[in-house]
Design an enzyme around this catalytic site. Structure first.
Site, short mmCIF file in Angstrom:
data_model
loop_
_atom_site.label_atom_id
_atom_site.label_comp_id
_atom_site.label_asym_id
_atom_site.label_seq_id
_atom_site.Cartn_x
_atom_site.Cartn_y
_atom_site.Cartn_z
N HIS A 8 -2.32 4.17 -4.15
CA HIS A 8 -3.44 5.09 -4.07
C HIS A 8 -3.60 5.47 -2.60
O HIS A 8 -3.16 4.73 -1.70
CB HIS A 8 -4.73 4.43 -4.56
N GLY A 9 -4.22 6.63 -2.34
CA GLY A 9 -4.37 7.05 -0.96
C GLY A 9 -5.58 7.93 -0.74
O GLY A 9 -6.19 8.44 -1.69
N GLU A 15 5.35 16.52 7.56
CA GLU A 15 4.37 16.41 8.63
C GLU A 15 4.92 15.57 9.78
O GLU A 15 5.83 14.76 9.60
CB GLU A 15 3.07 15.80 8.09
N CYS A 21 -2.17 10.05 -3.07
CA CYS A 21 -3.10 11.16 -2.91
C CYS A 21 -3.61 11.22 -1.49
O CYS A 21 -3.60 10.24 -0.75
CB CYS A 21 -4.28 11.03 -3.87
N ARG A 22 -4.09 12.42 -1.12
CA ARG A 22 -4.62 12.62 0.23
C ARG A 22 -6.02 13.22 0.15
O ARG A 22 -6.51 13.83 1.09
CB ARG A 22 -3.67 13.51 1.02
#
Length: 293
Positions: free
Chosen positions: A126-127, A279, A174-175
């Site tokens: 998860h993020g 990135e 996720c972000r």
């Protein structure tokens, strides 16, 4: 972070052509490209004697967040891919942010990097926008490994063994929380450089200035503020597409071109949209993997 929904949805077109084998680069093609692009590509060490290492960190179960069902498939397939690319793969699971940091520091100190020509760091968890969630994460008491910490541990100040060598960071997390329905969502400090001396006052003592952060590329499964999607039966959509593109194109394409092909496969949203993004790219040359060589 969100309830699992079992509804099946269509995958991007590229996955319809998925193969389970890594296409190898013919040795004559390797020699030709190596000669034609000498000086423009990262050096590849001889297969005999090189000791490439890759690290996979995957959090599947959490104290306060939902289980990331299907993540075990991502581990298996990413391991197979990296082994096919001649990396010895270390897999670590179920870690807090502090434990992830300790694992990264130990990995950065491995002596094998001296006789390697590159490394892969793969994170699956998860993020949130600024980092990767540890197993104890919740809104009241965050447990997050900042992305900056990863870059700090492997920069040229702290990891000389990987200086001037590609360091590839893959993030399936996720972000942010912007999302739709139907799929399972993976959503739940840099060091200061004080060197500011005027160049005309410097003398040559055979010690040369080097960039603190160089030869990195991070490839994230989604754009900032957005979620990534995972099928509980098939694994993460991003990891699936990534592996497919490596299998099909790494024999003749450099890394950034492979990543572009992954992005292209997500160009037209299929029920749920996500767009992988590169990135903090500081690669100064093209990085070819030349599988089989």
């Amino acid at each position: 972070m969100y309830p699992a929904i079992s509804t099946e949805v269509a995958e991007p077109a590229e996955s319809a052509q998925t193969t389970d084998t890594l296409k190898l680069c013919p040795h004559e093609e390797f020699l030709k490209l190596h000669k034609e692009m000498a000086g423009e590509i990262y050096p590849i060490k001889e297969r005999m004697g090189r000791t490439r290492l890759a690290l996979i960190i995957c959090n599947r179960e959490f104290d306060h967040l939902q289980v990331r069902e299907g993540a075990e498939l991502d581990i298996t397939r990413m391991t197979e891919l990296l082994v096919g690319l001649d990396y010895n793969v270390i897999v670590e699971e179920k870690l807090t942010a502090k434990e992830m940091e300790s694992v990264l520091e130990a990995f950065a100190a491995r002596p094998e990097h001296r006789s390697s020509d590159s490394t892969f760091l793969v994170f699956m968890s998860h993020g949130i926008l600024d980092g990767i969630c540890g197993t104890q994460h919740n809104d009241e008491k965050p447990d997050v490994l900042p992305y900056d910490t990863i870059f700090r541990i492997f920069n040229n100040r702290n990891c000389l063994s990987l200086k001037d060598k590609p360091k590839v960071i893959i993030v399936q997390a996720c972000r942010g929380a912007n999302r739709g329905e139907l799929w399972v969502s993976d959503s739940p400090a840099p060091m200061a450089d004080n060197s500011a001396q005027s160049p005309e006052n410097l003398e040559d003592d055979a010690v040369y200035k080097a960039h603190v952060e160089k030869d990195f590329i991070a490839f994230c499964s989604s754009t900032p503020h957005n979620v990534s999607w995972r099928d509980r039966n098939k694994g993460s959509l991003f990891i699936t597409q990534l592996i497919t593109c490596f299998q099909k194109y790494s024999w003749r394409c450099h890394l950034e071109e492979i990543f572009r092909k992954v992005q292209l496969s997500f160009e037209k949203p299929h029920v749920r949209a996500q767009m992988p993004t590169t990135e903090r790219v500081s690669l100064s040359r093209y990085f070819y993997l030349f599988p089989g060589n």
